[in-house]
Write a protein that holds these residues in place. Structure first.
Motif, PDB file in Angstrom:
ATOM      1  N   PRO A   4       0.848  -1.266  -0.236  1.00 56.01           N
ATOM      2  CA  PRO A   4       0.058   0.077  -0.024  1.00 56.01           C
ATOM      3  C   PRO A   4       0.802   1.302  -0.038  1.00 56.01           C
ATOM      4  O   PRO A   4       1.930   1.293   0.507  1.00 56.01           O
ATOM      5  CB  PRO A   4      -0.858  -0.216   1.266  1.00 56.01           C
ATOM      6  CG  PRO A   4      -0.286  -1.191   2.188  1.00 56.01           C
ATOM      7  CD  PRO A   4       0.739  -2.091   1.467  1.00 56.01           C
ATOM      8  N   SER A   5       0.320   2.238  -0.708  1.00 57.08           N
ATOM      9  CA  SER A   5       1.063   3.752  -0.663  1.00 57.08           C
ATOM     10  C   SER A   5       0.098   4.480  -0.791  1.00 57.08           C
ATOM     11  O   SER A   5      -1.070   4.526  -1.288  1.00 57.08           O
ATOM     12  CB  SER A   5       2.201   3.729  -1.494  1.00 57.08           C
ATOM     13  OG  SER A   5       1.566   4.035  -2.816  1.00 57.08           O
ATOM     14  N   ILE A   6       0.297   6.087  -0.096  1.00 54.97           N
ATOM     15  CA  ILE A   6      -0.658   7.080  -0.180  1.00 54.97           C
ATOM     16  C   ILE A   6      -0.688   7.403  -1.753  1.00 54.97           C
ATOM     17  O   ILE A   6      -1.823   7.641  -2.185  1.00 54.97           O
ATOM     18  CB  ILE A   6       0.419   8.313   0.333  1.00 54.97           C
ATOM     19  CG1 ILE A   6       0.427   8.084   1.899  1.00 54.97           C
ATOM     20  CG2 ILE A   6      -0.564   9.542   0.193  1.00 54.97           C
ATOM     21  CD1 ILE A   6      -0.660   8.320   2.836  1.00 54.97           C
ATOM     22  N   SER A   7       0.377   7.239  -2.392  1.00 54.75           N
ATOM     23  CA  SER A   7       0.081   7.891  -4.012  1.00 54.75           C
ATOM     24  C   SER A   7      -0.914   6.971  -4.777  1.00 54.75           C
ATOM     25  O   SER A   7      -1.495   7.037  -5.495  1.00 54.75           O
ATOM     26  CB  SER A   7       1.394   7.679  -4.779  1.00 54.75           C
ATOM     27  OG  SER A   7       2.097   6.596  -4.589  1.00 54.75           O
ATOM     28  N   LYS A   8      -0.687   5.438  -4.387  1.00 54.08           N
ATOM     29  CA  LYS A   8      -1.783   4.430  -4.994  1.00 54.08           C
ATOM     30  C   LYS A   8      -3.131   4.575  -4.595  1.00 54.08           C
ATOM     31  O   LYS A   8      -4.107   4.378  -5.432  1.00 54.08           O
ATOM     32  CB  LYS A   8      -1.172   3.250  -4.693  1.00 54.08           C
ATOM     33  CG  LYS A   8      -0.099   2.667  -5.513  1.00 54.08           C
ATOM     34  CD  LYS A   8       0.327   1.066  -5.123  1.00 54.08           C
ATOM     35  CE  LYS A   8       1.582   0.966  -5.368  1.00 54.08           C
ATOM     36  NZ  LYS A   8       2.166  -0.281  -4.771  1.00 54.08           N
ATOM     37  N   SER A   9      -3.362   5.070  -3.246  1.00 52.23           N
ATOM     38  CA  SER A   9      -4.880   4.918  -2.601  1.00 52.23           C
ATOM     39  C   SER A   9      -5.618   5.948  -3.328  1.00 52.23           C
ATOM     40  O   SER A   9      -5.344   7.108  -3.780  1.00 52.23           O
ATOM     41  CB  SER A   9      -4.422   5.166  -1.341  1.00 52.23           C
ATOM     42  OG  SER A   9      -6.028   5.367  -0.935  1.00 52.23           O
ATOM     43  N   PHE A  10      -6.842   5.275  -3.632  1.00 52.53           N
ATOM     44  CA  PHE A  10      -7.955   6.281  -4.374  1.00 52.53           C
ATOM     45  C   PHE A  10      -8.625   6.961  -3.219  1.00 52.53           C
ATOM     46  O   PHE A  10      -9.701   7.739  -3.836  1.00 52.53           O
ATOM     47  CB  PHE A  10      -8.913   5.341  -5.192  1.00 52.53           C
ATOM     48  CG  PHE A  10      -8.255   4.838  -6.270  1.00 52.53           C
ATOM     49  CD1 PHE A  10      -7.958   5.700  -7.273  1.00 52.53           C
ATOM     50  CD2 PHE A  10      -8.126   3.447  -6.673  1.00 52.53           C
ATOM     51  CE1 PHE A  10      -7.292   5.231  -8.593  1.00 52.53           C
ATOM     52  CE2 PHE A  10      -7.610   3.028  -7.921  1.00 52.53           C
ATOM     53  CZ  PHE A  10      -7.313   3.878  -8.891  1.00 52.53           C
ATOM     54  N   CYS A  11      -8.397   6.561  -2.099  1.00 55.05           N
ATOM     55  CA  CYS A  11      -8.869   7.413  -1.058  1.00 55.05           C
ATOM     56  C   CYS A  11      -8.553   8.937  -0.893  1.00 55.05           C
ATOM     57  O   CYS A  11      -7.741   9.469  -1.490  1.00 55.05           O
ATOM     58  CB  CYS A  11      -8.287   6.969   0.387  1.00 55.05           C
ATOM     59  SG  CYS A  11      -9.671   5.689   1.292  1.00 55.05           S
ATOM     60  N   ASP A  12      -9.724   9.855  -0.615  1.00 58.42           N
ATOM     61  CA  ASP A  12      -9.334  11.347  -0.655  1.00 58.42           C
ATOM     62  C   ASP A  12      -8.499  11.635   0.283  1.00 58.42           C
ATOM     63  O   ASP A  12      -8.351  10.839   1.297  1.00 58.42           O
ATOM     64  CB  ASP A  12     -10.567  12.034  -0.789  1.00 58.42           C
ATOM     65  CG  ASP A  12     -11.314  11.761   0.539  1.00 58.42           C
ATOM     66  OD1 ASP A  12     -11.235  12.470   1.477  1.00 58.42           O
ATOM     67  OD2 ASP A  12     -12.227  10.762   0.447  1.00 58.42           O
ATOM     68  N   LYS A  13      -7.710  12.810   0.206  1.00 62.82           N
ATOM     69  CA  LYS A  13      -6.577  13.097   1.279  1.00 62.82           C
ATOM     70  C   LYS A  13      -7.190  13.114   2.814  1.00 62.82           C
ATOM     71  O   LYS A  13      -6.291  12.798   3.660  1.00 62.82           O
ATOM     72  CB  LYS A  13      -6.192  14.499   0.981  1.00 62.82           C
ATOM     73  CG  LYS A  13      -5.376  14.508  -0.536  1.00 62.82           C
ATOM     74  CD  LYS A  13      -3.791  14.193  -0.150  1.00 62.82           C
ATOM     75  CE  LYS A  13      -3.159  13.925  -1.534  1.00 62.82           C
ATOM     76  NZ  LYS A  13      -3.636  13.147  -2.673  1.00 62.82           N
ATOM     77  N   GLU A  14      -8.488  13.750   2.816  1.00 66.86           N
ATOM     78  CA  GLU A  14      -8.790  13.736   4.233  1.00 66.86           C
ATOM     79  C   GLU A  14      -9.040  12.590   4.840  1.00 66.86           C
ATOM     80  O   GLU A  14      -8.648  12.439   6.079  1.00 66.86           O
ATOM     81  CB  GLU A  14     -10.207  14.702   4.073  1.00 66.86           C
ATOM     82  CG  GLU A  14     -10.141  16.061   4.026  1.00 66.86           C
ATOM     83  CD  GLU A  14      -9.293  16.713   5.436  1.00 66.86           C
ATOM     84  OE1 GLU A  14      -9.682  16.207   6.566  1.00 66.86           O
ATOM     85  OE2 GLU A  14      -8.331  17.335   4.889  1.00 66.86           O
ATOM     86  N   SER A  15      -9.664  11.356   3.999  1.00 71.63           N
ATOM     87  CA  SER A  15      -9.805  10.076   4.659  1.00 71.63           C
ATOM     88  C   SER A  15      -8.500   9.769   5.066  1.00 71.63           C
ATOM     89  O   SER A  15      -8.734   8.981   6.142  1.00 71.63           O
ATOM     90  CB  SER A  15     -10.589   9.404   3.718  1.00 71.63           C
ATOM     91  OG  SER A  15     -11.873  10.071   3.201  1.00 71.63           O
ATOM     92  N   LEU A  16      -7.793   9.665   4.038  1.00 64.87           N
ATOM     93  CA  LEU A  16      -6.277   9.229   4.278  1.00 64.87           C
ATOM     94  C   LEU A  16      -5.775   9.530   5.495  1.00 64.87           C
ATOM     95  O   LEU A  16      -5.077   8.788   6.545  1.00 64.87           O
ATOM     96  CB  LEU A  16      -5.352   9.233   3.457  1.00 64.87           C
ATOM     97  CG  LEU A  16      -5.323   8.361   1.865  1.00 64.87           C
ATOM     98  CD1 LEU A  16      -4.539   9.035   0.770  1.00 64.87           C
ATOM     99  CD2 LEU A  16      -4.833   7.043   2.620  1.00 64.87           C
ATOM    100  N   LYS A  17      -5.913  10.928   5.808  1.00 66.57           N
ATOM    101  CA  LYS A  17      -5.351  11.463   7.379  1.00 66.57           C
ATOM    102  C   LYS A  17      -6.106  10.875   8.535  1.00 66.57           C
ATOM    103  O   LYS A  17      -5.584  10.489   9.327  1.00 66.57           O
ATOM    104  CB  LYS A  17      -5.826  13.004   7.126  1.00 66.57           C
ATOM    105  CG  LYS A  17      -4.557  14.018   7.666  1.00 66.57           C
ATOM    106  CD  LYS A  17      -4.675  15.377   7.611  1.00 66.57           C
ATOM    107  CE  LYS A  17      -4.209  16.040   6.524  1.00 66.57           C
ATOM    108  NZ  LYS A  17      -4.806  17.333   6.377  1.00 66.57           N
TER     109      LYS A  17
END
Ligand code: HEC
Ligand code: HEC
Length: 237
Positions: free
Chosen positions: A98-111
């Motif tokens: 997994p990586s932040i750049s691959k994730s389709f989650c929006d930035k807020e949710s990732l946070k």
């Protein structure tokens, strides 16, 4: 003779192997793995699996329905037929790396969620593919709509019908025909609301010839207000 046979076997084997490789190009299949069961075992500790999804204030990850919709919505695919295989390969890679750049989650949710931890070594690639295939064929708009419709039907159901389902009355009774017990229509025609309430609370035996002395169990623990609702509902039949 022997040599010939050995050669023959080898040719057949190599053809078989080539065809497996060829199939592997379009979509790597992992038969015999139960994607639904594996999803529950390996992913449900963080991802909610309900349709429609339940969301919690302190949830650890987006619900699987959201994951499916994200990926199917955003994945690159040259043709519509490529969408599913590409989505499955995306998940296979993401779950292991997994990586932040691959994730389709929006930035807020990732946070709020933080990045998903890698499950490398905890779930095999074949298992992930089986899970992903199940996810993308189960968490679909059609299934969501069907489920919402069912929920709406239950909401609109008369309370008596709902209680009859919840308390197992319908395994022995139907509206218009005899099952183990008489139909609700027959009962309604023959009995008063008071008699009906009494029989639900205390059970009944031998009153209906066609039930051959099979007893109706007593529902002693059912609250009086539910018995009242059931009796009134039966009387309306
Ligand atoms: C320990 C908790 C945890 C487990 C177990 C877990 N996940 Fe996740 N997953 C997360 C979190 C947190 C996110 C959201 C952040 C992100 O995208 O990395 C996420 C995101 C994802 C995404 C990306 C979603 C997107 O919209 O881009 C996929 C795909 C995914 N998970 C699949 C799985 C699968 C399949 C399993 C089971 C094999 C699984 N996860 C098990 C925590 C978990
Ligand atoms: C295991 C099967 C079974 C279940 C479960 C069951 N019933 Fe019955 N029911 C019967 C049978 C058998 C009779 C007929 C008994 C008799 O001959 O007296 C009966 C009879 C009745 C009668 C008529 C009694 C009378 O006085 O004539 C009512 C009312 C009734 N059931 C309501 C219900 C309701 C409401 C429920 C759920 C809360 C329910 N039953 C659950 C088997 C069942």
């Amino acid at each position: 003779m022997y040599l010939n046979r050995a050669l023959h076997v080898e040719v057949v084997l190599s053809l078989l192997f080539a065809s497996i490789l060829f199939v592997g190009c379009s979509e790597k299949k992992s038969p015999n793995l139960d994607g639904k069961k594996l999803l529950k075992q390996k992913c449900s500790r963080c991802h909610n699996l309900d349709i429609p999804p339940k969301t919690f204030a302190d949830e650890k990850a987006p619900p699987m329905m959201a994951v499916s919709f994200h990926i199917l919505g955003f994945i690159n695919a040259a043709t519509p037929a490529d969408k599913l295989p590409n989505a499955i390969e995306f998940v296979t890679d993401f779950v292991q790396n997994p990586s932040i750049s691959k994730s389709f989650c929006d930035k807020e949710s990732l946070k709020t969620y933080g990045l998903m931890p890698s499950l490398k070594g905890k779930v095999s690639e074949d298992e992930i593919r089986a899970i992903a295939r199940y996810v993308f064929t189960h968490y679909t708009k059609d299934n969501l709509l069907a489920k919402m419709k069912k929920i709406q039907q239950i909401r609109e159901m008369p309370k008596g019908r709902l209680l009859a389902g919840q308390n197992g009355c319908l395994s022995c009774h139907a509206k218009n025909f005899k099952k183990v017990g008489p139909s609700f229509k027959q009962i309604s025609n023959a009995k008063s609301t008071k008699e009906i309430k009494n029989s639900i609370k205390n059970g009944s035996k031998g009153k209906w010839k066609e039930s051959n002395n099979i007893p109706m169990p007593a529902f002693k623990k059912l609250p009086n207000k539910d018995i009242e609702i059931l009796a009134k509902w039966i009387k309306k039949n």
